[in-house]
Design an enzyme around this catalytic site. Structure first.
Site, short mmCIF file in Angstrom:
data_model
loop_
_atom_site.label_atom_id
_atom_site.label_comp_id
_atom_site.label_asym_id
_atom_site.label_seq_id
_atom_site.Cartn_x
_atom_site.Cartn_y
_atom_site.Cartn_z
CG ASP A 296 23.57 83.91 -7.98
OD1 ASP A 296 24.80 84.25 -7.54
OD2 ASP A 296 22.34 84.46 -7.50
CG HIS A 441 22.27 83.18 -13.19
ND1 HIS A 441 21.89 84.47 -13.51
CD2 HIS A 441 21.72 82.99 -12.04
CE1 HIS A 441 20.98 84.84 -12.53
NE2 HIS A 441 20.62 83.86 -11.75
#
Length: 488
Positions: A296, A441
């Site tokens: 992400d 992430h």
């Protein structure tokens, strides 16, 4: 010797003549009543012009003006009746519908002094030698109400003397049709000017009938057409959906692609076909061990390339949920993700908590991000991950309208919190299970540090890294979700 007719005879003759005159008047009145023109039909002005557009393709334009209506019809034609016939049939159908409408509205047209109008225009485009695309737009109005616009397209191959059908241009199979349907659906819902007006049920009906699709092709785009009111409210008008050749060329018929000089390098074909889940894509084993790694908040100019390098070394695929704001800054990094064959998802434009926004703002966050990602990568994100995993009924409604499933996670690496490679690996391996969706992430260098060891550990336990969409194919998942993956 001529005999004189007595008075009773004259009366009979006069009555017969009166009857004949009355009958003739009735016939004439009936003919005039059935004609869309006025009684002053001799005042109608008609003009016919002929021109040559391309070799073998001509166009006839008819303009006509009467007291009741005006008409302008452009009609391409060739020397081959088998090509002309379906074109003529469609044009004649529009003219017949117009004539019928004029008849029904005749009294009102005369009363209001309003003239009906029919306009049929045909845009022609040369795709290759003696291969032409014709796009028709027919607009008619027969009363004071709003008019109606209809679309139709034909692709002509004069080398073969035929109208090309969908399967002459595309390699059609179940998966490729589904992928093209998804492209059309995503384009419609990402267009903020018309997405609000789309009727999802009607759209699905139209998409589920490929034989009825109206389409054309050029060197830049494949265009799909929808009539006014066909899939949306009238405010949306007639709709065109343009899909860049770059996105749709994996589905082109090889012979046709060669004819129109669209290059399909073998290496690129295999990569794109794999990404688009065609029949050549390796199916997942229902009994296999799979995990979907998701990243992400990227792309990041330093971290994302490191992650791509590691994934390549392990022959692993992943899903990157990108922020539109980040892609705006680093479009070349986003494009590298696409070129490496990974899946790209939508993480909104600015990472706002969507549950705090209204429907228009939620749509804007998703649509703006989608446009930017598509422009940078050529890939339309088909999955949505709401920031913070936060969703409510409004978020779900937008996801459903746009045809983008909400993807959550079943394993949180907490890489954003620990910022420690060992801690990330420990957290994931302690919770992973077949079918897990793992949250990571690609903005933290510690995550890039953790990935080599994490992939090795997963491989040692028999896991294969796949995209979220691959898991969905295995699970046969449909709808907005949300979907969390599987837990141990």
């Amino acid at each position: 010797m001529i005999r004189r007719i007595k008075l009773p005879g004259w009366i009979v003759i006069i009555l017969l003549l009166a009857g004949i005159t009355f009958g003739i008047n009735q016939v004439v009145a009936k003919v005039l009543e059935e004609s869309p023109e006025t009684n002053d039909s001799n005042e109608a002005k008609e003009k016919v012009t002929e021109s040559s557009v391309y070799p073998g393709l001509n166009i006839r334009t008819v303009t006509k003006e009467t007291n009741l209506y005006t008409l302008a019809v452009s009609q391409p034609y060739t020397e081959k009746s088998q090509i002309n016939k379906p074109i003529n049939e469609w044009v004649d159908k529009q003219k017949k519908e117009f004539t019928t409408g004029v008849k029904k509205s005749k009294k009102m047209l005369k009363k209001n002094g309003f003239r009906a109008h029919l306009n049929i225009q045909a845009e022609t485009e040369k795709i290759a030698d003696k291969i032409y695309s014709l796009q028709f737009q027919a607009y008619q109005i027969t009363s004071g109400a709003n008019g109606m616009t209809k679309m139709k397209s034909f692709v002509i191959d004069l080398n073969q003397n035929k109208l090309l059908q969908l399967d002459d241009v595309f390699r059609l199979n179940k998966n490729s049709i589904q992928d093209i349907q998804k492209m059309i659906r995503n384009k419609l819902h990402s267009n903020e000017k018309i997405s609000f007006y789309i009727f999802d049920d009607e759209l699905e009906k139209a998409l589920n009938k490929p034989n009825n699709w109206k389409w054309s092709i050029s060197h830049k785009n494949v265009t799909f057409y929808f009539n006014e009111y066909e899939i949306a409210a009238g405010a949306a008008g007639a709709i065109k959906v343009e899909i860049p050749i770059k996105e749709i060329k994996p589905y082109l018929n090889e012979k046709f692609a060669k004819k129109i000089n669209v290059k399909l390098p073998e290496k690129e074909n295999k990569k794109e076909e794999k990404e688009q889940h065609t029949d050549d894509y390796a199916k997942l084993d229902p009994d296999g061990k799979y995990v979907a790694l998701t990243f992400d908040d990227g792309p990041h100019p330093e971290v994302t390339p490191r992650i791509l390098d590691t994934l390549k070394k392990h022959d692993a695929k992943a899903t990157f949920f990108m922020l539109g704001s980040q892609v705006e800054y680093y479009p070349e990094i986003a494009n590298k993700v696409e070129e490496a064959g990974h899946e790209i998802g939508n993480h909104t434009m600015n990472h706002q908590d969507l549950t705090t926004l209204g429907l228009p703002e939620i749509k804007k966050e998703v649509q703006n991000s989608s446009h930017i990602i598509e422009n940078a990568t050529g890939q339309t994100p088909s999955l949505l991950r709401p920031p913070y995993g936060a969703w409510n009924d409004n978020v779900k409604q937008v996801a459903k309208q746009m045809g983008r499933p909400m993807i959550m996670w079943s394993v949180d690496s907490l890489d954003w919190k620990s910022l420690n490679a060992k801690a990330v690996n420990k957290k994931v391996m302690a919770n992973v299970a077949p079918g897990s969706i793992v949250l990571l992430h690609d903005i933290n260098s510690s995550t890039a540090d953790a990935l080599p060891r994490l992939l090795t550990s997963l491989e040692q336990q028999g896991y294969q890294m796949v995209t979220v969409s691959q898991l969905f194919e295995l699970w046969d998942k449909k709808g907005a979700g949300p979907y969390y993956g599987k837990v141990d």
